[in-house]
Design an enzyme around this catalytic site. Structure first.
Site, PDB file in Angstrom:
ATOM      1  N   SER A   1       0.698  -1.328   0.059  1.00  0.00           N
ATOM      2  CA  SER A   1       0.001  -0.157   0.111  1.00  0.00           C
ATOM      3  C   SER A   1       0.829   1.335   0.026  1.00  0.00           C
ATOM      4  O   SER A   1       1.536   1.443  -1.202  1.00  0.00           O
ATOM      5  CB  SER A   1      -1.078   0.118   1.265  1.00  0.00           C
ATOM      6  OG  SER A   1      -1.883   1.011   1.028  1.00  0.00           O
TER       7      SER A   1
ATOM      8  N   ASP B   1      -9.884  -4.288  -5.103  1.00  0.00           N
ATOM      9  CA  ASP B   1      -9.317  -3.418  -4.146  1.00  0.00           C
ATOM     10  C   ASP B   1      -9.976  -1.817  -4.084  1.00  0.00           C
ATOM     11  O   ASP B   1      -9.921  -1.512  -5.204  1.00  0.00           O
ATOM     12  CB  ASP B   1      -7.613  -2.966  -4.625  1.00  0.00           C
ATOM     13  CG  ASP B   1      -6.893  -2.086  -3.526  1.00  0.00           C
ATOM     14  OD1 ASP B   1      -7.392  -1.392  -2.643  1.00  0.00           O
ATOM     15  OD2 ASP B   1      -5.650  -2.198  -3.434  1.00  0.00           O
TER      16      ASP B   1
ATOM     17  N   HIS C   1      -7.480  -5.362  -0.984  1.00  0.00           N
ATOM     18  CA  HIS C   1      -6.343  -4.345  -0.748  1.00  0.00           C
ATOM     19  C   HIS C   1      -5.181  -5.088   0.546  1.00  0.00           C
ATOM     20  O   HIS C   1      -4.183  -4.749   0.278  1.00  0.00           O
ATOM     21  CB  HIS C   1      -6.673  -2.939   0.115  1.00  0.00           C
ATOM     22  CG  HIS C   1      -5.744  -2.199   0.141  1.00  0.00           C
ATOM     23  ND1 HIS C   1      -4.935  -1.663  -0.648  1.00  0.00           N
ATOM     24  CD2 HIS C   1      -5.277  -1.421   1.437  1.00  0.00           C
ATOM     25  CE1 HIS C   1      -3.869  -0.771  -0.164  1.00  0.00           C
ATOM     26  NE2 HIS C   1      -4.113  -0.639   1.123  1.00  0.00           N
TER      27      HIS C   1
HETATM   28  O1  9J3 Z   1      -1.040   2.043   3.005  1.00  0.00           O
HETATM   29  C1  9J3 Z   1      -2.446   2.174   2.926  1.00  0.00           C
HETATM   30  O2  9J3 Z   1      -3.310   1.108   3.223  1.00  0.00           O
HETATM   31  C2  9J3 Z   1      -2.882   3.224   2.115  1.00  0.00           C
HETATM   32  C3  9J3 Z   1      -4.214   3.227   1.661  1.00  0.00           C
HETATM   33  C4  9J3 Z   1      -4.999   4.525   2.647  1.00  0.00           C
HETATM   34  O3  9J3 Z   1      -5.313   4.181   3.648  1.00  0.00           O
HETATM   35  O4  9J3 Z   1      -5.077   5.389   1.772  1.00  0.00           O
HETATM   36  C5  9J3 Z   1      -6.100   6.546   2.356  1.00  0.00           C
HETATM   37  C6  9J3 Z   1      -5.145   7.868   2.929  1.00  0.00           C
END
Ligand code: 9J3
Ligand code: ZN
Length: 310
Positions: free
Chosen positions: A179, A225, A257
């Site tokens: 992510s 996702d 995700h």
């Molecule tokens: O590191 C992640 O899971 C990024 C996804 C996320 O929370 O984006 C919103 C700011």
């Protein structure tokens, strides 16, 4: 439980029956290797004659899908108090030193996550013949650009200061992340072109274009996702990498995700092939990347190129 910052725990390797040599056969094989070594090859059996970076036996579909590879793995905790520029972590490394040095990979978790969210990759990839550093970030809210710098700080610590620095070839390094950590792995590759491989896992980043990257990059997306939708994250990240680059996009089928947060054979298999091919220059793994993988129960889509000749 309080862990000593440099505690080491041996994790037993699961050796496939085909890798086991016993009794007279083992004696014969040892003799043959010794004689050949004295006469022509002169190097450890695990190293290819043409490729000094090759490690471990020739791979099979089963060996790269297995939950553990041929190397027994040890681990060492790194306290956040002992380092600067990132939040500490855990180093997973092949226990045995007789095969020489290994390439190394740093792995960052995503937003609000800690190393536990990507820890399965540590022993899984280390057992295939890499030093793997799963890190914590300075704060769990750090953004991708910060995570990129932290991945590089972790690699610098790993190769220059850590207790296992002597086990690592500092010219053969890579980055991975989930992510925002995957977004960070793109930032790290952009910042440090000498990296040999990058593997963003369901990456998230506000920067949608990555033409500056010259590191071979394998982007994993997940078809379901909704946090980093592939249409606005993984796909444009892949599509804007230079067309001339060794690059690939693997979209996981029936995935979310958070699929990279637990053991996943498709992620492990193609990550292993990518790291072996580009960090170790090990063309024995090209068979898993070329011809391009076809859609399957676990692969929704695969885009990319056959690896360019090194
Ligand atoms: O590191 C992640 O899971 C990024 C996804 C996320 O929370 O984006 C919103 C700011
Ligand atoms: Zn950009």
């Amino acid at each position: 439980m309080v862990q000593h910052p440099h505690s080491s725990t041996a994790i037993p390797a699961h050796r496939p029956p085909s890798a086991r040599r016993t009794g007279r056969l083992a004696a014969l094989a040892t003799t043959a290797v010794a004689v050949v070594g004295l006469t022509t090859l002169g190097g450890p059996a695990a190293h290819g004659a043409d490729n000094p970076y090759e490690r471990g036996p020739a791979p099979t579909e089963a060996s790269i899908e297995a939950s553990r590879g041929p190397y027994a793995v040890s681990q060492s905790a790194v306290s956040p108090l002992a380092v600067t520029g990132f939040g500490g972590g855990t180093i997973y490394y092949p226990t045995d030193t007789s095969d020489g040095t290994f390439g190394a990979v740093a792995v960052s978790p995503g937003y609000t996550g800690t190393q536990s969210s990507i820890s399965w990759l540590g022993p899984r990839l280390a057992s295939q013949g890499f030093v793997v550093f799963t890190i914590d970030t300075l704060t769990t809210l750090d953004q991708p650009d910060s995570r990129g710098r932290q991945l590089l700080a972790a690699l610098d610590y790993l190769t220059k200061s850590s207790a296992v620095r002597g086990r690592i070839d500092g010219t053969r390094l890579g980055v991975m992340g989930h992510s925002m950590g995957g977004g960070g792995s793109l930032e790290a590759a952009k910042e440090r072109p000498t990296l040999q491989a990058a593997i963003p896992l369901t990456p998230w980043n506000l920067d949608k274009t990555w033409p500056e990257i010259s590191t071979p990059t394998l982007v994993f997306g997940a078809d379901g996702d909704t946090i980093a939708p592939v249409a606005t994250h993984a796909e444009p990240f892949y599509n804007t990498l230079p067309a001339s680059l060794d690059r690939a996009y693997l979209e996981l089928n029936g995935a979310t995700h958070f699929t990279p947060n637990t053991s996943n054979t498709t992620i492990a298999k193609y990550s292993t092939a990518w790291l072996k091919r580009f960090i170790d220059n090990d063309t024995r793994y090209e068979q898993f990347l070329c011809p391009l993988p076809r859609p399957s129960l676990t692969i929704e889509e695969y885009r990319g190129n056959c690896p360019h000749t090194s």
